[in-house]
Design a protein around this motif. Structure first.
Motif, PDB file in Angstrom:
ATOM      1  N   VAL A  35      28.478 -25.450   6.980  1.00 53.83           N
ATOM      2  CA  VAL A  35      28.705 -24.848   5.743  1.00 53.83           C
ATOM      3  C   VAL A  35      29.927 -23.742   5.826  1.00 53.83           C
ATOM      4  O   VAL A  35      29.906 -23.081   7.175  1.00 53.83           O
ATOM      5  N   PHE A  36      30.854 -23.812   5.138  1.00 53.47           N
ATOM      6  CA  PHE A  36      32.069 -22.765   5.461  1.00 53.47           C
ATOM      7  C   PHE A  36      32.620 -22.222   4.176  1.00 53.47           C
ATOM      8  O   PHE A  36      32.181 -22.833   3.026  1.00 53.47           O
ATOM      9  N   ARG A  37      33.318 -21.194   4.485  1.00 51.31           N
ATOM     10  CA  ARG A  37      33.846 -20.313   3.254  1.00 51.31           C
ATOM     11  C   ARG A  37      35.112 -19.848   3.506  1.00 51.31           C
ATOM     12  O   ARG A  37      35.717 -19.870   4.591  1.00 51.31           O
ATOM     13  N   ASP A  38      36.003 -19.529   2.290  1.00 56.28           N
ATOM     14  CA  ASP A  38      37.406 -19.558   2.462  1.00 56.28           C
ATOM     15  C   ASP A  38      37.630 -18.152   3.155  1.00 56.28           C
ATOM     16  O   ASP A  38      36.738 -17.228   2.913  1.00 56.28           O
ATOM     17  N   ALA A  39      38.732 -17.903   3.465  1.00 54.07           N
ATOM     18  CA  ALA A  39      39.456 -16.789   4.390  1.00 54.07           C
ATOM     19  C   ALA A  39      39.393 -15.414   3.654  1.00 54.07           C
ATOM     20  O   ALA A  39      39.047 -14.323   4.208  1.00 54.07           O
ATOM     21  N   HIS A  40      39.494 -15.489   2.295  1.00 51.43           N
ATOM     22  CA  HIS A  40      39.261 -14.091   1.431  1.00 51.43           C
ATOM     23  C   HIS A  40      37.837 -14.055   1.060  1.00 51.43           C
ATOM     24  O   HIS A  40      37.588 -12.938   0.071  1.00 51.43           O
ATOM     25  N   GLY A  41      36.813 -14.959   1.473  1.00 50.25           N
ATOM     26  CA  GLY A  41      35.497 -14.938   0.572  1.00 50.25           C
ATOM     27  C   GLY A  41      35.492 -14.817  -0.721  1.00 50.25           C
ATOM     28  O   GLY A  41      34.592 -14.201  -1.467  1.00 50.25           O
ATOM     29  N   ILE A  42      36.329 -15.395  -1.641  1.00 50.73           N
ATOM     30  CA  ILE A  42      36.346 -15.761  -2.826  1.00 50.73           C
ATOM     31  C   ILE A  42      35.036 -16.205  -3.436  1.00 50.73           C
ATOM     32  O   ILE A  42      34.524 -15.611  -4.505  1.00 50.73           O
ATOM     33  N   ARG A  43      34.658 -17.239  -2.968  1.00 52.20           N
ATOM     34  CA  ARG A  43      33.306 -17.839  -3.473  1.00 52.20           C
ATOM     35  C   ARG A  43      32.119 -17.511  -2.559  1.00 52.20           C
ATOM     36  O   ARG A  43      32.553 -17.269  -1.449  1.00 52.20           O
ATOM     37  N   PRO A  44      31.184 -17.090  -3.218  1.00 50.92           N
ATOM     38  CA  PRO A  44      29.684 -16.472  -2.611  1.00 50.92           C
ATOM     39  C   PRO A  44      29.349 -17.541  -1.823  1.00 50.92           C
ATOM     40  O   PRO A  44      29.361 -18.910  -2.073  1.00 50.92           O
ATOM     41  N   VAL A  74      11.578 -14.578   1.057  1.00 47.92           N
ATOM     42  CA  VAL A  74      11.975 -13.710   2.131  1.00 47.92           C
ATOM     43  C   VAL A  74      12.596 -12.591   1.643  1.00 47.92           C
ATOM     44  O   VAL A  74      13.148 -12.438   0.409  1.00 47.92           O
ATOM     45  N   ALA A  75      12.457 -11.481   2.380  1.00 50.63           N
ATOM     46  CA  ALA A  75      13.034 -10.090   2.088  1.00 50.63           C
ATOM     47  C   ALA A  75      14.649 -10.123   2.041  1.00 50.63           C
ATOM     48  O   ALA A  75      15.383 -11.045   2.566  1.00 50.63           O
ATOM     49  N   GLU A  76      15.290  -9.332   1.274  1.00 51.13           N
ATOM     50  CA  GLU A  76      16.615  -9.347   0.865  1.00 51.13           C
ATOM     51  C   GLU A  76      17.616  -9.300   2.001  1.00 51.13           C
ATOM     52  O   GLU A  76      18.499  -9.873   2.180  1.00 51.13           O
ATOM     53  N   ASN A  77      17.240  -8.394   3.224  1.00 49.57           N
ATOM     54  CA  ASN A  77      17.935  -8.233   4.377  1.00 49.57           C
ATOM     55  C   ASN A  77      17.723  -9.661   5.307  1.00 49.57           C
ATOM     56  O   ASN A  77      18.346  -9.503   6.478  1.00 49.57           O
ATOM     57  N   GLU A  78      16.910 -10.439   4.960  1.00 48.91           N
ATOM     58  CA  GLU A  78      16.876 -11.428   5.780  1.00 48.91           C
ATOM     59  C   GLU A  78      17.799 -12.747   5.638  1.00 48.91           C
ATOM     60  O   GLU A  78      17.917 -13.725   6.308  1.00 48.91           O
ATOM     61  N   VAL A  79      18.297 -12.584   4.380  1.00 51.94           N
ATOM     62  CA  VAL A  79      19.301 -13.651   3.732  1.00 51.94           C
ATOM     63  C   VAL A  79      20.766 -12.864   4.109  1.00 51.94           C
ATOM     64  O   VAL A  79      21.025 -11.724   3.806  1.00 51.94           O
ATOM     65  N   LYS A  80      21.396 -13.658   4.958  1.00 48.69           N
ATOM     66  CA  LYS A  80      22.673 -13.145   5.353  1.00 48.69           C
ATOM     67  C   LYS A  80      23.856 -13.615   4.670  1.00 48.69           C
ATOM     68  O   LYS A  80      23.754 -14.863   3.892  1.00 48.69           O
ATOM     69  N   GLU A  81      24.915 -12.900   4.517  1.00 49.74           N
ATOM     70  CA  GLU A  81      26.276 -13.072   3.808  1.00 49.74           C
ATOM     71  C   GLU A  81      26.978 -14.241   5.038  1.00 49.74           C
ATOM     72  O   GLU A  81      27.359 -13.519   5.831  1.00 49.74           O
ATOM     73  N   LEU A  82      27.342 -15.345   4.508  1.00 43.18           N
ATOM     74  CA  LEU A  82      28.665 -15.931   5.405  1.00 43.18           C
ATOM     75  C   LEU A  82      29.911 -15.205   5.072  1.00 43.18           C
ATOM     76  O   LEU A  82      30.340 -15.386   4.166  1.00 43.18           O
ATOM     77  N   MET A  83      30.631 -14.712   5.962  1.00 43.77           N
ATOM     78  CA  MET A  83      31.514 -13.883   5.847  1.00 43.77           C
ATOM     79  C   MET A  83      32.726 -14.801   5.734  1.00 43.77           C
ATOM     80  O   MET A  83      32.875 -15.901   5.914  1.00 43.77           O
ATOM     81  N   PRO A  84      33.892 -13.949   5.057  1.00 38.07           N
ATOM     82  CA  PRO A  84      35.290 -14.784   4.910  1.00 38.07           C
ATOM     83  C   PRO A  84      35.648 -15.613   6.094  1.00 38.07           C
ATOM     84  O   PRO A  84      35.788 -15.050   7.208  1.00 38.07           O
ATOM     85  N   GLY A  85      35.808 -16.708   5.933  1.00 33.48           N
ATOM     86  CA  GLY A  85      36.611 -17.672   7.166  1.00 33.48           C
ATOM     87  C   GLY A  85      35.541 -18.283   7.925  1.00 33.48           C
ATOM     88  O   GLY A  85      35.758 -18.749   8.897  1.00 33.48           O
ATOM     89  N   GLN A  86      34.117 -18.019   8.012  1.00 38.25           N
ATOM     90  CA  GLN A  86      33.387 -18.226   8.796  1.00 38.25           C
ATOM     91  C   GLN A  86      32.570 -19.715   8.388  1.00 38.25           C
ATOM     92  O   GLN A  86      32.856 -20.212   7.337  1.00 38.25           O
ATOM     93  N   ALA A  87      32.274 -20.152   9.541  1.00 39.67           N
ATOM     94  CA  ALA A  87      31.429 -21.618   9.173  1.00 39.67           C
ATOM     95  C   ALA A  87      29.992 -21.250   9.838  1.00 39.67           C
ATOM     96  O   ALA A  87      29.863 -20.840  10.909  1.00 39.67           O
ATOM     97  N   LEU A  88      29.001 -21.863   9.217  1.00 43.68           N
ATOM     98  CA  LEU A  88      27.607 -22.052   9.977  1.00 43.68           C
ATOM     99  C   LEU A  88      27.556 -23.609  10.315  1.00 43.68           C
ATOM    100  O   LEU A  88      27.574 -24.311   9.440  1.00 43.68           O
TER     101      LEU A  88
END
Length: 615
Positions: free
Chosen positions: A232-241, A266-280
């Motif tokens: 999974v990957f996200r754009d460099a500005h983090g435009i899309r969630p 699961v709890a709120e803090n267990e779900v992480k945000e994939l940061m701008p420009g990152q890939a999982l």
């Protein structure tokens, strides 16, 4: 939102980290992963109703047997349609092989979508409407497992033509304007190149680093290869969630945090945000890596996600929407001259309700302050009846507008259709004192203003209030989007039309021609992406002037009751949503060059009478 607009798609990604026998033993079913995929998609149903699709990859399949499967639907209830088909296949299998559900190995061999990697998608179309061939996931197949690629995502790209040129492939007419078709062709090319270079081990990270910098747009994309790599990957500005969750059993990614929380409890803090420009990335063994595949740029996460698109059940979004409404309480008080006694507050259902609660809280805070000041001014000169009367004063809140969700108009003739559209909303009679009460009604945003004019204002006017004030929890929408929302025609925006009307009234329509000439000059020099020319349209007008003109434009000619419009300020938006500062809809400050190109092209289309998208 009173004006329906096409918007965000939804992504669901699941990678099982345990064998099917584990899920059979612990949860009593080998279908655990598919059940979770269904829930994850249903909990994001708000993000797409034009179609849906799922794909699955099976690991360690014997040579010659299929390992990648896909099913798509554009039925009215697409998610249910897909999973009913899968369920029917399982039921049919069990009919002829009783007890097979207790045998994980046999189930995996006979149920096509019982794979370790699952990819789901919900589509809101920005092209192709709801044609089946545009539904994600897309698949590029090959005889070599590692070269099989499935992709699905929430995104728009503005440079699809350039991408097809890079691939050296002429797209079919159907796929010419498909962002995903361009993306998968380019990624597949690099995937095949990587497989030739290192056939013993696919380096998906290298493929992503080569491909992603070529995309101009906002994107959150999930994919998988035939040899068992999920990503999974996200754009460099983090435009899309983009959000993800990992434990010993599963790796999950989705477009909304709340969907993951609900599906996996699961709890709120267990779900992480994939940061701008990152890939999982999850390899074929289930090992996980979070890596930076694009250099991160200034964060421009879409603010419209917080205002409207994402589900309000997310605790952060809920608080932010309340803050948007709270920010408007003081300006509203100023507009009504603090006359709470003769003002009724309400909202346009259903998505503006949370912002309404915030505005109501601001009004109550003001009223409580007044109560305290009055009581203190009495200097203990009061009795129980007088004190009780003061304490029990309340903000006047009513459910004024009621949306008839099932109302559909089958008439195409304009005059009759407009008459029918009026009744999409209904009103609660007996709530307003005719000629005495002011009605304050909050909406989450005003895009075209069509529904307000043709339906809501007319309906509210039937109650004969002294005055109607429409409040928008978002700022004035002045510019098109090109990163996932189907708003790309300048003439659709009521704020743009208001500015044009003001130019006409002041005899300055030559400004429009000068802007067009400038756009054409930039286009001829291949510089259309360098600046947003449309900003020049608004520079001579205050936000209040445009709001007043919008109020005139949305008021039907036969309605004589005064109508005012109040918008959120951009500062108020940033204050309420401090981590989602993507505000190009309101400011014209696009995070990528493609945005400038789209807004200028949209303006040129408007001036030349072309009713088509700006990209």
């Amino acid at each position: 939102m009173s004006d329906p607009i096409k918007h965000e798609c939804g992504l669901a990604f699941i990678r099982l980290r345990k064998p099917f026998s584990y899920f059979q033993q612990r949860y009593g079913t080998v279908m655990w992963g598919l059940n979770k995929l269904y829930l994850l998609m249903e909990k994001q149903h708000n993000r797409g109703q034009d179609g849906a699709g799922v794909a699955a990859v099976k690991l360690n399949v014997e040579p010659g047997y299929p390992f990648m499967h896909r099913r798509r639907s554009n039925a009215p209830q697409a998610i249910a349609d897909i999973f009913e088909q899968i369920g029917s296949e399982v039921a049919e299998l069990e009919k002829y092989h009783p007890g097979i559900k207790s045998h994980p190995g046999l189930m995996k061999g006979h149920v096509p979508f019982l794979g370790e990697i699952l990819l789901g998608h919900l589509r809101y179309g920005t092209q192709g409407k709801n044609k089946l061939e545009y539904c994600h996931p897309f698949i590029n197949r090959d005889t070599v497992p590692a070269r099989n690629l499935a992709l699905a995502g929430n995104f728009n790209l503005v440079n699809t033509d350039e991408l097809f040129t890079l691939v050296g492939k002429e797209p079919s007419e159907n796929m010419r304007f498909s962002d995903l078709a361009a993306m998968i062709e380019l990624m597949h090319k690099h995937l095949c190149d990587a497989d030739e270079t290192s056939p013993e081990k696919m380096d998906i990270k290298k493929v992503l680093k080569k491909t992603l910098p070529l995309f101009d747009g906002g994107f959150h994309v999930g994919g998988m290869t035939g040899d068992g790599i999920g990503f999974v990957f996200r754009d460099a500005h983090g435009i899309r969630p983009s959000y993800y969750y990992v434990d010993d059993e599963v790796v999950v990614a989705a477009s909304e945090r709340a969907a993951i929380r609900t599906t996996f409890n699961v709890a709120e803090n267990e779900v992480k945000e994939l940061m701008p420009g990152q890939a999982l990335i999850v390899d074929e063994k289930g090992e996980i890596e979070i890596c930076q595949v694009l250099e991160p740029k200034e964060r421009k996460a879409c603010s419209f996600e917080r205002i409207y698109f994402s589900r309000g059940s997310d605790e952060k979004i809920y608080k932010e929407r309340k803050a948007l409404g709270f920010n408007l309480s003081e300006p509203v008080l100023n507009m009504i001259d603090n006359d709470l006694k003769n003002t009724i507050f309400s909202f346009i259902p259903n998505t503006a309700e949370v912002a309404f609660l915030g505005m109501q809280k601001g009004m109550e805070r003001y009223l409580n302050k007044i109560k305290l000041e009055r009581i203190l001014s009495w200097n203990k000169d009061y009795d129980a009846e007088k004190l009780e009367e003061m304490i029990n004063r309340r903000i006047r809140v009513e459910k004024i507008a009621i949306k008839d969700v099932k109302m559909r108009t089958f008439i195409t003739e304009d005059a009759s259709r407009n008459e029918m559209v009026q009744h999409v909303y209904d009103i609660t009679y007996g709530t307003v004192r005719p000629g005495e009460d002011t009605l304050v009604v909050i909406d989450d945003s005003i895009v075209r203003g069509t529904t307000l004019k043709e339906s809501i204002i007319r309906m509210l006017a039937r109650l004969k209030p002294k005055r109607i004030i429409i409040v928008s929890s978002s700022p004035q929408i002045r510019y098109p989007d090109c990163y996932g929302i189907d708003m790309s025609k300048m003439g659709d925006f009521i704020a743009f039309n208001a500015a044009v009307e003001l130019l006409k009234e002041r005899g300055k329509t030559d400004v429009l021609q000068k802007m067009l000439d400038k756009c054409k000059h930039l286009q001829n020099n291949n510089q259309l992406h360098t600046e947003n020319v449309v900003k020049e349209l608004y520079k001579d007008f205050t936000p209040e002037e445009i709001s007043d003109k919008i109020a005139q434009l949305i008021t039907p000619r036969d309605v004589k009751i005064p109508v005012d419009v109040l918008f959120q300020t951009v500062d108020g938006l940033h204050n309420a949503c401090p981590n989602n500062l993507g505000d190009w809809y309101f400011t014209g400050d696009y995070p990528t060059p493609g945005g400038n190109k789209v807004v200028n092209k949209a303006f040129m289309n408007y001036m030349e009478g072309k009713n088509e998208r700006g990209y």
